[in-house]
Scaffold this active site. Structure first.
Site, PDB file in Angstrom:
ATOM      1  N   GLN A 127       0.860  -1.189   0.086  1.00  0.00           N
ATOM      2  CA  GLN A 127       0.052  -0.065  -0.112  1.00  0.00           C
ATOM      3  C   GLN A 127       0.943   1.224  -0.157  1.00  0.00           C
ATOM      4  O   GLN A 127       1.423   1.603   0.923  1.00  0.00           O
ATOM      5  CB  GLN A 127      -0.867   0.069   1.460  1.00  0.00           C
ATOM      6  CG  GLN A 127      -1.745   1.122   1.447  1.00  0.00           C
ATOM      7  CD  GLN A 127      -2.464   0.981   2.887  1.00  0.00           C
ATOM      8  OE1 GLN A 127      -2.096   0.381   3.810  1.00  0.00           O
ATOM      9  NE2 GLN A 127      -3.733   1.584   2.885  1.00  0.00           N
ATOM     10  N   GLY A 128       0.953   1.934  -1.066  1.00  0.00           N
ATOM     11  CA  GLY A 128       1.575   3.184  -1.184  1.00  0.00           C
ATOM     12  C   GLY A 128       1.017   4.309  -0.919  1.00  0.00           C
ATOM     13  O   GLY A 128       0.436   4.950  -1.891  1.00  0.00           O
ATOM     14  N   TYR A 129       0.656   4.790   0.490  1.00  0.00           N
ATOM     15  CA  TYR A 129       0.162   6.018   0.818  1.00  0.00           C
ATOM     16  C   TYR A 129       0.917   7.057   1.412  1.00  0.00           C
ATOM     17  O   TYR A 129       1.149   8.201   0.714  1.00  0.00           O
ATOM     18  CB  TYR A 129      -0.729   5.805   1.857  1.00  0.00           C
ATOM     19  CG  TYR A 129      -2.423   5.135   1.332  1.00  0.00           C
ATOM     20  CD1 TYR A 129      -2.508   4.463   0.139  1.00  0.00           C
ATOM     21  CD2 TYR A 129      -3.308   5.057   2.224  1.00  0.00           C
ATOM     22  CE1 TYR A 129      -3.283   3.828  -0.280  1.00  0.00           C
ATOM     23  CE2 TYR A 129      -4.631   4.499   1.528  1.00  0.00           C
ATOM     24  CZ  TYR A 129      -4.915   3.918   0.555  1.00  0.00           C
ATOM     25  OH  TYR A 129      -5.686   3.345   0.085  1.00  0.00           O
ATOM     26  N   SER A 130       1.635   6.598   2.509  1.00  0.00           N
ATOM     27  CA  SER A 130       2.413   7.620   3.111  1.00  0.00           C
ATOM     28  C   SER A 130       3.865   8.053   2.540  1.00  0.00           C
ATOM     29  O   SER A 130       4.323   7.181   1.673  1.00  0.00           O
ATOM     30  CB  SER A 130       3.058   7.023   4.442  1.00  0.00           C
ATOM     31  OG  SER A 130       1.897   6.357   5.034  1.00  0.00           O
ATOM     32  N   SER A 162       4.902  -1.230   3.828  1.00  0.00           N
ATOM     33  CA  SER A 162       5.046  -2.607   4.449  1.00  0.00           C
ATOM     34  C   SER A 162       4.984  -3.862   3.223  1.00  0.00           C
ATOM     35  O   SER A 162       4.267  -3.560   2.291  1.00  0.00           O
ATOM     36  CB  SER A 162       4.037  -3.109   5.341  1.00  0.00           C
ATOM     37  OG  SER A 162       4.039  -2.198   6.565  1.00  0.00           O
ATOM     38  N   GLU A 245      -9.993  -1.825   5.924  1.00  0.00           N
ATOM     39  CA  GLU A 245      -8.761  -2.308   6.837  1.00  0.00           C
ATOM     40  C   GLU A 245      -9.310  -2.620   8.243  1.00  0.00           C
ATOM     41  O   GLU A 245      -8.714  -3.575   9.003  1.00  0.00           O
ATOM     42  CB  GLU A 245      -7.987  -1.204   6.982  1.00  0.00           C
ATOM     43  CG  GLU A 245      -6.551  -1.539   7.424  1.00  0.00           C
ATOM     44  CD  GLU A 245      -5.476  -0.482   7.566  1.00  0.00           C
ATOM     45  OE1 GLU A 245      -5.841   0.616   6.884  1.00  0.00           O
ATOM     46  OE2 GLU A 245      -4.326  -0.621   7.769  1.00  0.00           O
ATOM     47  N   GLU A 380      -2.409   9.954  18.732  1.00  0.00           N
ATOM     48  CA  GLU A 380      -2.875  11.334  18.766  1.00  0.00           C
ATOM     49  C   GLU A 380      -4.172  11.570  17.716  1.00  0.00           C
ATOM     50  O   GLU A 380      -5.234  12.300  18.079  1.00  0.00           O
ATOM     51  CB  GLU A 380      -1.886  12.179  18.530  1.00  0.00           C
ATOM     52  CG  GLU A 380      -0.701  12.386  19.463  1.00  0.00           C
ATOM     53  CD  GLU A 380       0.186  11.155  19.446  1.00  0.00           C
ATOM     54  OE1 GLU A 380       0.157  10.248  18.773  1.00  0.00           O
ATOM     55  OE2 GLU A 380       0.928  11.186  20.378  1.00  0.00           O
TER      56      GLU A 380
HETATM   57  C1  FAD Z   1       4.862  -0.653  11.031  1.00  0.00           C
HETATM   58  C2  FAD Z   1       4.395   0.427  10.310  1.00  0.00           C
HETATM   59  C3  FAD Z   1       3.869  -0.098   9.172  1.00  0.00           C
HETATM   60  C4  FAD Z   1       3.217   0.945   8.058  1.00  0.00           C
HETATM   61  N1  FAD Z   1       3.184   0.453   6.940  1.00  0.00           N
HETATM   62  C5  FAD Z   1       2.372   1.412   5.942  1.00  0.00           C
HETATM   63  C6  FAD Z   1       2.278   1.045   4.541  1.00  0.00           C
HETATM   64  O1  FAD Z   1       2.120  -0.336   4.131  1.00  0.00           O
HETATM   65  N2  FAD Z   1       1.728   1.863   3.703  1.00  0.00           N
HETATM   66  C7  FAD Z   1       1.765   3.225   4.019  1.00  0.00           C
HETATM   67  O2  FAD Z   1       1.488   4.083   3.234  1.00  0.00           O
HETATM   68  N3  FAD Z   1       1.919   3.624   5.385  1.00  0.00           N
HETATM   69  C8  FAD Z   1       2.497   2.788   6.355  1.00  0.00           C
HETATM   70  N4  FAD Z   1       2.861   3.307   7.545  1.00  0.00           N
HETATM   71  C9  FAD Z   1       2.846   4.522   7.740  1.00  0.00           C
HETATM   72  C10 FAD Z   1       1.849   5.398   8.671  1.00  0.00           C
HETATM   73  O3  FAD Z   1       0.457   5.248   7.948  1.00  0.00           O
HETATM   74  C11 FAD Z   1       2.261   6.527   9.239  1.00  0.00           C
HETATM   75  O4  FAD Z   1       3.458   6.183   9.807  1.00  0.00           O
HETATM   76  C12 FAD Z   1       1.033   7.161  10.185  1.00  0.00           C
HETATM   77  O5  FAD Z   1       0.134   7.627   9.378  1.00  0.00           O
HETATM   78  C13 FAD Z   1       1.843   8.599  10.928  1.00  0.00           C
HETATM   79  O6  FAD Z   1       2.448   9.172   9.944  1.00  0.00           O
HETATM   80  P1  FAD Z   1       3.789   9.771   9.957  1.00  0.00           P
HETATM   81  O7  FAD Z   1       4.841   8.706  10.415  1.00  0.00           O
HETATM   82  O8  FAD Z   1       4.386  10.623   8.832  1.00  0.00           O
HETATM   83  O9  FAD Z   1       3.844  10.739  11.422  1.00  0.00           O
HETATM   84  P2  FAD Z   1       3.365  12.450  11.350  1.00  0.00           P
HETATM   85  O10 FAD Z   1       1.964  12.403  10.620  1.00  0.00           O
HETATM   86  O11 FAD Z   1       4.285  13.096  10.856  1.00  0.00           O
HETATM   87  O12 FAD Z   1       3.262  12.459  12.931  1.00  0.00           O
HETATM   88  C14 FAD Z   1       4.382  12.973  13.618  1.00  0.00           C
HETATM   89  C15 FAD Z   1       3.688  13.116  15.118  1.00  0.00           C
HETATM   90  O13 FAD Z   1       2.707  14.133  15.201  1.00  0.00           O
HETATM   91  C16 FAD Z   1       1.370  13.912  15.414  1.00  0.00           C
HETATM   92  N5  FAD Z   1       0.319  14.465  14.846  1.00  0.00           N
HETATM   93  C17 FAD Z   1       0.364  14.652  13.347  1.00  0.00           C
HETATM   94  N6  FAD Z   1      -0.817  15.214  13.090  1.00  0.00           N
HETATM   95  C18 FAD Z   1      -1.435  15.332  14.233  1.00  0.00           C
HETATM   96  C19 FAD Z   1      -2.884  16.158  14.699  1.00  0.00           C
HETATM   97  N7  FAD Z   1      -3.457  16.589  13.743  1.00  0.00           N
HETATM   98  N8  FAD Z   1      -2.738  16.386  15.940  1.00  0.00           N
HETATM   99  C20 FAD Z   1      -2.141  15.819  16.871  1.00  0.00           C
HETATM  100  N9  FAD Z   1      -0.936  15.157  16.706  1.00  0.00           N
HETATM  101  C21 FAD Z   1      -0.868  15.105  15.362  1.00  0.00           C
HETATM  102  C22 FAD Z   1       1.382  12.276  15.384  1.00  0.00           C
HETATM  103  O14 FAD Z   1       0.383  11.802  16.114  1.00  0.00           O
HETATM  104  C23 FAD Z   1       2.917  12.026  15.549  1.00  0.00           C
HETATM  105  O15 FAD Z   1       3.145  11.760  17.168  1.00  0.00           O
HETATM  106  C24 FAD Z   1       3.321   2.371   8.587  1.00  0.00           C
HETATM  107  C25 FAD Z   1       3.845   2.512   9.829  1.00  0.00           C
HETATM  108  C26 FAD Z   1       4.335   1.757  10.672  1.00  0.00           C
HETATM  109  C27 FAD Z   1       4.759   2.331  11.808  1.00  0.00           C
END
Ligand code: FAD
Length: 396
Positions: A127-130, A162, A245, A380
């Site tokens: 899944q290519g979202y992030s 992932s 999901e 959060e």
């Molecule tokens: C094990 C694992 C597998 C994953 N697999 C995939 C995958 O297959 N495909 C994919 O696309 N992504 C995947 N992800 C990514 C995951 O979806 C993101 O890590 C997650 O959505 C958080 O985004 P970020 O890491 O950019 O953190 P950020 O969004 O940058 O957040 C950083 C910090 O700021 C806080 N924050 C952000 N916005 C707010 C708000 N509005 N209010 C309060 N606090 C806030 C967050 O809670 C966090 O503590 C995976 C992540 C993990 C850990």
């Protein structure tokens, strides 16, 4: 109120249990080494075996080779698979997220092309979202897909993807109209990971494993028929995919959580207490284990409530955030307790195959739970959803 499964469902459970009890120990015994529950080769092999035995497409329409089981039966299947101690699959994104999205939104030709590969587990999906600049705020994604004749040209950088290193395909959110409002210019594309210009760079996690990756798209040609739904209409699909999901995602995790509480009790009974006896006799430990048991029971009731809601045709609501938050934070508490209890044994680290495999197993799971309050929406973000949508508190 009648809380539990019907008599017919319990009969169905007996059939499924019988299958797992016959096949899983046999499959495990034939594995050449002692299987590591987190090793991708082992996870994939068992998932292939289950799919090829016909236990696949559980909720799909029969027209696409599915079983069209109601959610209760799907839940029972996942419960029984977890109960026997079988590993989680590696194509969970294909089965759990993409397949229901295709069934709802894809063209007939796309369904015929992509569903059989998921059903048989021949084709693994990621899944290519992030992106580095788009996680919680997914709509700020910057990956671009420009239409040129009969194809798009894809350029961008995804992260935390992932299974990308073993995936055959990736469903990608890309911006197709940079001038449109943030949510409105995004499309949902099915990308062949073998296309020229796709580069995967694994990221090593704190556990030592490398299950997720960076993915770079550099001038990747994506045929127009790989667009699902309407061009610039991808946000709707992404939101629907997120609700799939949450469907039965927590069922095996909730069963495992209950099993881990039992394992924690055994660990406490084996661990000497500084004041004599075992850690299990310590009143603080007993209180904390009792709290986890209450969490486990409440999580089970929450899963059942979500199932009932879905079976009555209700759309997935903010309750999913409550389950995700509760499970991920309770799971961290459980692992924290195990590691504190083990004391210096925890210094063995998470690598399997060392002198203290039991301690290594706990350490690996303790470290992995750090990810659980981040993936699929951070704690959060879940709290924001609950505050706004369940409690009706003002935004920001
Ligand atoms: C094990 C694992 C597998 C994953 N697999 C995939 C995958 O297959 N495909 C994919 O696309 N992504 C995947 N992800 C990514 C995951 O979806 C993101 O890590 C997650 O959505 C958080 O985004 P970020 O890491 O950019 O953190 P950020 O969004 O940058 O957040 C950083 C910090 O700021 C806080 N924050 C952000 N916005 C707010 C708000 N509005 N209010 C309060 N606090 C806030 C967050 O809670 C966090 O503590 C995976 C992540 C993990 C850990």
């Amino acid at each position: 109120m009648n809380v539990g499964y019907s008599r017919e469902d319990e009969d169905f459970r007996a059939t499924v249990r019988d299958w797992f009890e016959t096949h899983f120990p046999r499959f495990k015994a034939q594995w050449p080494t002692r299987p590591d529950p987190n090793e991708l080769g082992w996870r994939r092999a068992w998932e292939d075996h289950v799919c090829q035995a016909g236990w696949s497409g559980l909720g799909w329409p029969q027209a696409y080779g599915g079983k069209a089981w109601p959610l209760t039966r799907q839940a029972i299947f996942h419960e029984e698979q977890a109960r026997i101690g079988a590993p989680l699959g590696v194509n969970i994104i294909g089965h759990g997220i993409l397949a229901p999205t295709l069934i709802h939104f894809a063209s007939e030709a796309q369904k015929q092309r992509y569903l059989p590969g998921i059903l048989s587990n021949r084709e693994i999906w990621c899944q290519g979202y992030s992106e580095p600049g788009a996680g919680s705020d997914l709509a700020s994604l910057a990956t671009r897909a420009e239409r040129r004749g009969d194809h798009y040209v894809l350029n961008g950088h995804k992260i935390w993807t992932s299974f990308a290193h073993i995936a055959d395909y990736c469903f990608v959110l890309a911006r197709t109209d940079p001038a449109a409002q943030r949510h409105k210019g995004i499309s949902f594309l099915l990308v062949d990971m073998k296309s020229p210009g796709v580069r995967v760079a694994p990221i090593r996690q704190i556990t030592g494993e490398a299950d997720f990756n960076e993915v770079f798209f550099e001038d990747v040609r994506v045929p127009l028929d790989a667009l699902v739904g309407e061009e610039n209409g991808g946000w709707r699909l992404a939101m629907a995919a997120a609700s799939f999901e949450r469907g039965t995602y927590f069922i095996p995790r909730q069963v495992r959580f209950a099993q881990e509480i039992e394992a924690l009790k055994r660990l406490a009974a084996e661990t000497p207490h500084a004041e004599g006896g075992s850690a299990l006799q310590d009143p603080h430990t007993r209180r904390d284990i009792a709290r986890l048991a209450v969490d486990s029971h409440v999580l089970k009731l929450k899963s059942w409530r979500a199932l009932t809601h879905a079976m009555r045709g209700g759309p997935p609501g903010p309750e999913g955030s409550s389950t995700k938050l509760h499970w991920s934070e309770s799971h961290q508490k459980l692992m924290n307790m195990a590691v504190e209890m083990m004391g210096e044994r925890a210094l063995a680290g998470p690598a399997p195959g060392g002198a203290d495999p039991q301690a290594a197993g706990w350490m690996r799971d303790y470290l992995w739970t750090r990810a659980e309050t981040i993936l699929a929406g951070t704690s959060e973000v879940q709290r924001n959803i609950l505050a706004e949508q369940m409690l009706g508190l003002p935004k920001n």
